[in-house]
Design a protein around this motif. Structure first.
Motif, PDB file in Angstrom:
ATOM      1  N   ALA A  72      -9.424   6.931  -5.668  1.00 20.08           N
ATOM      2  CA  ALA A  72      -9.585   7.641  -6.960  1.00 20.08           C
ATOM      3  C   ALA A  72      -8.232   7.492  -7.816  1.00 20.08           C
ATOM      4  O   ALA A  72      -8.132   8.095  -8.916  1.00 20.08           O
ATOM      5  CB  ALA A  72      -9.891   9.132  -6.775  1.00 20.08           C
ATOM      6  N   GLY A  73      -7.181   6.655  -7.237  1.00 22.22           N
ATOM      7  CA  GLY A  73      -6.013   6.313  -7.882  1.00 22.22           C
ATOM      8  C   GLY A  73      -5.118   7.409  -8.025  1.00 22.22           C
ATOM      9  O   GLY A  73      -4.004   7.498  -8.803  1.00 22.22           O
ATOM     10  N   ILE A  74      -5.305   8.446  -6.906  1.00 22.24           N
ATOM     11  CA  ILE A  74      -4.223   9.391  -6.553  1.00 22.24           C
ATOM     12  C   ILE A  74      -3.099   8.974  -5.646  1.00 22.24           C
ATOM     13  O   ILE A  74      -3.461   8.661  -4.404  1.00 22.24           O
ATOM     14  CB  ILE A  74      -4.995  10.758  -6.223  1.00 22.24           C
ATOM     15  CG1 ILE A  74      -6.132  11.323  -7.134  1.00 22.24           C
ATOM     16  CG2 ILE A  74      -3.751  11.905  -5.836  1.00 22.24           C
ATOM     17  CD1 ILE A  74      -6.824  12.440  -6.389  1.00 22.24           C
ATOM     18  N   GLU A  75      -1.808   8.866  -6.284  1.00 21.76           N
ATOM     19  CA  GLU A  75      -0.830   8.413  -5.291  1.00 21.76           C
ATOM     20  C   GLU A  75      -0.148   9.556  -4.800  1.00 21.76           C
ATOM     21  O   GLU A  75      -0.398  10.676  -5.007  1.00 21.76           O
ATOM     22  CB  GLU A  75       0.114   7.689  -6.031  1.00 21.76           C
ATOM     23  CG  GLU A  75      -0.274   6.206  -6.493  1.00 21.76           C
ATOM     24  CD  GLU A  75      -0.920   5.245  -5.525  1.00 21.76           C
ATOM     25  OE1 GLU A  75       0.089   5.284  -4.160  1.00 21.76           O
ATOM     26  OE2 GLU A  75      -2.001   4.661  -5.363  1.00 21.76           O
ATOM     27  N   PRO A  76       0.635   9.286  -3.437  1.00 20.94           N
ATOM     28  CA  PRO A  76       1.233  10.476  -2.921  1.00 20.94           C
ATOM     29  C   PRO A  76       2.391  11.208  -3.779  1.00 20.94           C
ATOM     30  O   PRO A  76       2.972  10.131  -4.700  1.00 20.94           O
ATOM     31  CB  PRO A  76       1.799   9.805  -1.725  1.00 20.94           C
ATOM     32  CG  PRO A  76       1.353   8.652  -1.210  1.00 20.94           C
ATOM     33  CD  PRO A  76       0.572   7.999  -2.970  1.00 20.94           C
ATOM     34  N   ASP A  77       2.309  12.438  -3.570  1.00 25.98           N
ATOM     35  CA  ASP A  77       3.279  12.992  -4.496  1.00 25.98           C
ATOM     36  C   ASP A  77       4.790  12.536  -3.954  1.00 25.98           C
ATOM     37  O   ASP A  77       4.691  12.191  -2.933  1.00 25.98           O
ATOM     38  CB  ASP A  77       3.220  14.631  -4.166  1.00 25.98           C
ATOM     39  CG  ASP A  77       4.201  15.404  -4.974  1.00 25.98           C
ATOM     40  OD1 ASP A  77       5.289  15.517  -4.866  1.00 25.98           O
ATOM     41  OD2 ASP A  77       3.464  16.386  -5.712  1.00 25.98           O
ATOM     42  N   GLU A  78       5.485  12.771  -4.907  1.00 30.10           N
ATOM     43  CA  GLU A  78       6.969  12.127  -4.507  1.00 30.10           C
ATOM     44  C   GLU A  78       7.672  12.892  -3.502  1.00 30.10           C
ATOM     45  O   GLU A  78       8.588  12.128  -2.673  1.00 30.10           O
ATOM     46  CB  GLU A  78       7.916  12.108  -5.779  1.00 30.10           C
ATOM     47  CG  GLU A  78       8.032  13.377  -6.404  1.00 30.10           C
ATOM     48  CD  GLU A  78       8.887  13.399  -7.783  1.00 30.10           C
ATOM     49  OE1 GLU A  78       9.933  14.098  -8.001  1.00 30.10           O
ATOM     50  OE2 GLU A  78       8.609  12.450  -8.724  1.00 30.10           O
ATOM     51  N   ARG A  79       7.353  14.046  -3.097  1.00 31.07           N
ATOM     52  CA  ARG A  79       7.636  14.851  -2.113  1.00 31.07           C
ATOM     53  C   ARG A  79       7.406  14.110  -0.845  1.00 31.07           C
ATOM     54  O   ARG A  79       7.810  14.303   0.231  1.00 31.07           O
ATOM     55  CB  ARG A  79       7.228  16.383  -1.943  1.00 31.07           C
ATOM     56  CG  ARG A  79       7.718  17.190  -3.165  1.00 31.07           C
ATOM     57  CD  ARG A  79       7.012  18.472  -3.097  1.00 31.07           C
ATOM     58  NE  ARG A  79       5.835  18.205  -3.449  1.00 31.07           N
ATOM     59  CZ  ARG A  79       4.649  19.225  -3.776  1.00 31.07           C
ATOM     60  NH1 ARG A  79       5.093  20.568  -3.254  1.00 31.07           N
ATOM     61  NH2 ARG A  79       3.346  18.894  -4.082  1.00 31.07           N
ATOM     62  N   TYR A  80       6.088  13.483  -0.826  1.00 34.22           N
ATOM     63  CA  TYR A  80       5.779  12.729   0.339  1.00 34.22           C
ATOM     64  C   TYR A  80       5.709  11.179   0.579  1.00 34.22           C
ATOM     65  O   TYR A  80       5.442  10.533   1.394  1.00 34.22           O
ATOM     66  CB  TYR A  80       4.207  13.234   0.591  1.00 34.22           C
ATOM     67  CG  TYR A  80       3.996  14.818   0.404  1.00 34.22           C
ATOM     68  CD1 TYR A  80       4.366  15.535   1.510  1.00 34.22           C
ATOM     69  CD2 TYR A  80       3.370  15.319  -0.601  1.00 34.22           C
ATOM     70  CE1 TYR A  80       4.233  16.880   1.294  1.00 34.22           C
ATOM     71  CE2 TYR A  80       3.151  16.584  -0.644  1.00 34.22           C
ATOM     72  CZ  TYR A  80       3.534  17.507   0.240  1.00 34.22           C
ATOM     73  OH  TYR A  80       3.442  18.744   0.114  1.00 34.22           O
ATOM     74  N   GLU A  81       6.504  10.531  -0.606  1.00 34.77           N
ATOM     75  CA  GLU A  81       6.344   9.275  -0.799  1.00 34.77           C
ATOM     76  C   GLU A  81       6.933   8.705   0.411  1.00 34.77           C
ATOM     77  O   GLU A  81       6.727   7.742   1.224  1.00 34.77           O
ATOM     78  CB  GLU A  81       7.256   8.814  -1.722  1.00 34.77           C
ATOM     79  CG  GLU A  81       6.082   8.908  -3.066  1.00 34.77           C
ATOM     80  CD  GLU A  81       6.866   8.364  -4.416  1.00 34.77           C
ATOM     81  OE1 GLU A  81       7.968   7.611  -4.247  1.00 34.77           O
ATOM     82  OE2 GLU A  81       6.502   8.615  -5.539  1.00 34.77           O
TER      83      GLU A  81
END
Length: 99
Positions: A72-81
């Motif tokens: 769906a084009g949702i990338e990991p939040d920067e907290r979880y990158e």
């Protein structure tokens, strides 16, 4: 639970009725799965809940929820990158580690 077999062999009508029930059940499952998918993706986009909590609440595996999110084009939040990148790296055997 298996129903008790009827005293008489099933008729074609019995078989057709059972087939219709199975199709209705499959349609309901597909519809409810699509509704759940939209709720899960909306929750991930909003970012109010941790992805792990969303996966647990949905009763889907974390891997399945991550796959849906990426599609769906949702990338990991920067907290979880950092964690996501670490999980994507292939694991290699390090010298001195047990096989």
């Amino acid at each position: 639970m298996n129903p008790t077999p009827p005293a008489e062999p099933p008729t074609l009508e019995d078989i057709a009725a059972a087939g219709d029930r199975r199709l209705r059940a499959a349609d309901r499952l597909k519809k409810s799965s699509e509704e759940l998918k939209e709720l899960v993706l909306d929750a991930l986009r909003e970012g109010r809940y941790r992805p792990t909590d969303v996966a647990k609440a949905s009763k889907w595996t974390g891997a399945h929820v991550r796959k849906m999110a990426r599609e769906a084009g949702i990338e990991p939040d920067e907290r979880y990158e950092e964690r996501a990148a670490r999980l994507r790296k292939p694991h290699t055997d390090q010298p001195g580690s047990p096989a």
